[in-house]
Design an enzyme around this catalytic site. Sequence first.
Site, PDB file in Angstrom:
ATOM      1  N   HIS A 152       0.840  -1.208   0.000  1.00 30.93           N
ATOM      2  CA  HIS A 152       0.000   0.000   0.000  1.00 30.93           C
ATOM      3  C   HIS A 152       0.865   1.246   0.000  1.00 30.93           C
ATOM      4  O   HIS A 152       2.082   1.168   0.169  1.00 30.93           O
ATOM      5  CB  HIS A 152      -0.914   0.009   1.226  1.00 30.93           C
ATOM      6  N   HIS A 199      -6.015  -1.657   3.494  1.00 23.36           N
ATOM      7  CA  HIS A 199      -5.866  -0.502   2.594  1.00 23.36           C
ATOM      8  C   HIS A 199      -4.902  -0.835   1.469  1.00 23.36           C
ATOM      9  O   HIS A 199      -3.892  -1.498   1.653  1.00 23.36           O
ATOM     10  CB  HIS A 199      -5.418   0.755   3.336  1.00 23.36           C
ATOM     11  N   HIS A 213       4.491   7.416   2.776  1.00 25.47           N
ATOM     12  CA  HIS A 213       5.290   6.187   2.759  1.00 25.47           C
ATOM     13  C   HIS A 213       4.724   5.180   1.774  1.00 25.47           C
ATOM     14  O   HIS A 213       3.570   5.270   1.365  1.00 25.47           O
ATOM     15  CB  HIS A 213       5.373   5.556   4.151  1.00 25.47           C
ATOM     16  N   TYR A 254       8.823   1.845  10.328  1.00 25.48           N
ATOM     17  CA  TYR A 254       9.056   2.868   9.297  1.00 25.48           C
ATOM     18  C   TYR A 254      10.533   3.205   9.231  1.00 25.48           C
ATOM     19  O   TYR A 254      11.202   3.309  10.257  1.00 25.48           O
ATOM     20  CB  TYR A 254       8.306   4.161   9.629  1.00 25.48           C
ATOM     21  N   GLU A 264       7.905   1.358   4.624  1.00 23.25           N
ATOM     22  CA  GLU A 264       7.338   0.630   5.760  1.00 23.25           C
ATOM     23  C   GLU A 264       7.349  -0.857   5.420  1.00 23.25           C
ATOM     24  O   GLU A 264       7.129  -1.223   4.257  1.00 23.25           O
ATOM     25  CB  GLU A 264       5.889   1.076   6.000  1.00 23.25           C
TER      26      GLU A 264
HETATM   27 FE   LIG Z   1       1.370   2.023   5.947  1.00 20.66          FE
END
Ligand SMILES: [Fe+2]
Length: 306
Positions: A152, A199, A213, A254, A264
């Site tokens: 994502h 997501h 990110h 991250y 990430e």
């Molecule tokens: Fe994320």
Amino acid sequence: MNGNGIERLGRIQLRVFDFEKSVDYYTNVLGLDITARDENRVYLKAWDEWDHHSVILEKSDRAGVDHVAFKVTNNDVLDTLEKKIGDFGCTMERVSNKDRIGEGQAIRTTLPTGHKIEFYHDIEYVGVPTGTLNPHPWPEGQRGISPHRLDHCLLSGDDIVSTKRLFKDVLGFVETEKVVTVDGESLIATWLTTTMTGHDIALIKGPEAKIHHVGFFLDNWYDILRASDILSRYEIEIDVTPTRHGITRGQTIYFFDPSGNRNEVYTGGYAVYSDFPTITWTEDKLGQGIFYHRRQLNEAFTAVFS
Ligand SMILES: [Fe+2]
């Protein structure tokens, strides 16, 4: 795929400077495989991805995202989307199959948040090292973190309300979670999916046409810890050490590529069905929503976009 003909987030093209250092990082630290390169671009895939590439690094004098692209189920979907997105008010253009290595024709537009987005179907099939017959669970010879796949991205811009409307109402994405002001009046962030994951793309109110990110998928919490060990071994700048998100329930770390693009690696979360309601977080709980244990945002998280 949520009945809308849009399969998944298929690729992202990132701008990087110090090109060879970046290529070394994405291959030996993150652990993607190079499938092709030309003078200004390197094409990469994660080991568990079947298509020719999911990440393109573009030689540039600045960091950031050139575009993100979604794979669709067939080329007829491109015609349908071209009309729907055009009717929404975005200008559409066609991208030639000669534009990039391994890719067929695509359609392209610019989101209200200023990001370029493409849809495509045709891309060269490469396969995975474990194959399709009696496969072992993972291949030998993995390098670095070696995620399964691109998962994502989180993009920032001003008009996230219109961009969300495009994804949700026109493209048929499901909004899994959102953050709003305490009075419920204004949208601060939204998580949108066309798959069964929490997501495929998320949007946050912030600087125009930027990326916060890009996330890659790992199997489990221990792999997140191992990723953190690898990042320390190579002295990569870590933004946030392993923790859990309240939003999506994912487990995460991250860190930054050599150009300052935030990466990430991510695992966990939940399966999404299209009849699920949207989960709402209020701005006063944003810290807990993003970093469930620490319950506050670090300064870089809200300040660093590329
Ligand atoms: Fe994320």
